[in-house]
Design a protein around this motif. Structure first.
Motif: not given
Length: 402
Positions: A251-260
């Motif tokens: 979805t482009g949400s920052a939190a999961p992108v950073r976590f991945c």
């Protein structure tokens, strides 16, 4: 808290896959299947009954079971997570999903059952009740089995974990529906809030394992509770949570992108942590080496926790990585091949070892692991390869045509 819809955000690049084939996951399957084989050969040669560091490490090969469960949670729940968080994705049709699962696991399993009945359990070859229980994966629920152990008859002892998986497969559409209702409640059109609620729901789902383990020690309850699916919800939940994170990142949400990206870059560190936890999980702290056998409440709870953490730190970097050095380690040609036949390796390993031991006059719980393991491994891989090309792949092609 953001209220932006997933469809309005441009998805970030370099994110993990949420569909299709992933080569590195084949390597994970291969490691899991071979780890279980290590455990069984060590048990058959008596090494798991010794009390030294080598025996403990070999007994930890049972870690393959939670890794398999984690992979199931990751790959099978992912379409439901995508339907909740991404526009344009539909949930799997229940009938189609169940058909695919049945075609994937049953034909090869039935072949193993037929072989074992014809060569090892010959005294019960004409017993229709035994055939029915074995073919339907319901034999672990027999309160008074003639084979004397709740894990199963000779040649099929490892299949208890497949019975657990089969029940989890059947329950997944209902589980996914309940989690979806909870995630949608109070979060209409908000992917971030849905994802967080979904993760909270999965955490509650995982907690069932620890509550269930407490009740397993209630007096007069059957030891067969150790092979019931609620005890292992936590291990499936690890994969389900990873699937939510991979989809949420899209979805482009920052939190999961950073976590991945953080986990993917730290794959070496994650595997080192998994190695340390493996040593602890394989120690006497977690009780008997057999995952389904009960010891005390605390050792049983610790076993669920530690084995689950090992699986999480091992699988997470692969699940959350788009492509990296992991592919060179787990996604190379050899590991991909072993991953493709890993189901056959799991299915055939005990039948092959029992047949080999009978042919060579091997006495139970004796022998040399270093001598037996290469032979049993080679024979199992050979039989698993034949099974894959003669049974599994034709069944998969039939499933695709249908």
């Amino acid at each position: 808290m953001t209220t932006t819809r997933a469809a309005e955000r441009p998805p970030a690049t370099g994110l993990p896959a949420i569909s299709g084939h992933q080569d590195a996951l084949d390597g994970v399957r291969a490691v899991a299947a071979l780890a279980v084989l290590v455990f069984h050969v060590a048990a058959d040669t008596g090494h798991t009954f010794e009390h030294d560091a080598t025996a403990y490490l070999l007994s930890g090969g049972a870690i393959g079971v939670p890794v398999f469960f984690t992979l199931s949670g990751l790959l099978l729940y992912r379409p439901w997570a995508a339907e909740l968080l991404l526009d344009g994705h539909r949930r799997p049709r229940t009938g189609r999903y169940l058909w695919r699962r049945a075609v994937r696991i049953l034909p090869a399993y039935w072949l193993v059952v037929a072989f074992v009945m014809a060569t090892i359990l010959t005294a019960h070859l004409r017993d229709p009740w035994t055939w029915l229980k074995l073919l339907t994966l319901t034999y672990t629920y027999d309160p008074h089995p003639w084979w004397g152990t709740y894990l199963g008859p000779s040649g099929l002892g490892q299949m208890w974990s497949l019975t657990v998986e089969a029940v989890w497969y059947a329950l997944l559409p209902v589980t996914a529906s309940l989690l979806g209702r909870y995630a949608r409640r109070g979060a209409p059109g908000d992917a971030d809030r849905r994802a967080r609620r979904l993760l909270r729901g999965i955490a509650a789902y995982a907690a069932v394992s620890f509550v269930f383990t407490i009740f397993m020690f209630t007096p007069h309850l059957s030891i067969q509770l150790g092979v019931l699916v609620p005890r292992y919800f936590a291990w499936f939940a690890i994969g389900m949570a990873l699937s939510v994170v991979t989809v949420w990142a899209r979805t482009g949400s920052a939190a999961p992108v950073r976590f991945c990206r953080t986990v993917a870059r730290s794959w070496g560190t994650c595997w080192a942590i998994a190695g340390v936890l493996y040593c602890v999980a394989a120690s006497p702290l977690t009780g008997p080496s057999d995952l389904a056998t009960l010891d005390t409440t605390w050792t049983s709870e610790l076993r669920v926790l530690l084995y689950g953490l090992v699986a999480a730190f091992f699988v997470a970097p692969v699940a959350l990585s788009p492509a990296s050095g992991i592919d060179r380690v787990l996604g190379n040609r050899v590991m991909r091949f072993l991953g493709r036949i890993s189901y056959g390796v799991f299915l055939w390993q005990v039948a092959v070892s029992v047949t080999w031991y009978k042919a060579t006059g091997h006495v139970a719980f004796t022998g040399d692991f270093l001598t037996e393991f290469p032979v049993i491994t080679a024979l199992t891989i050979a039989v698993a390869t034949l099974s894959f090309y003669a049974v599994e792949r034709p069944a998969l092609r039939l499933m695709t045509r249908r």
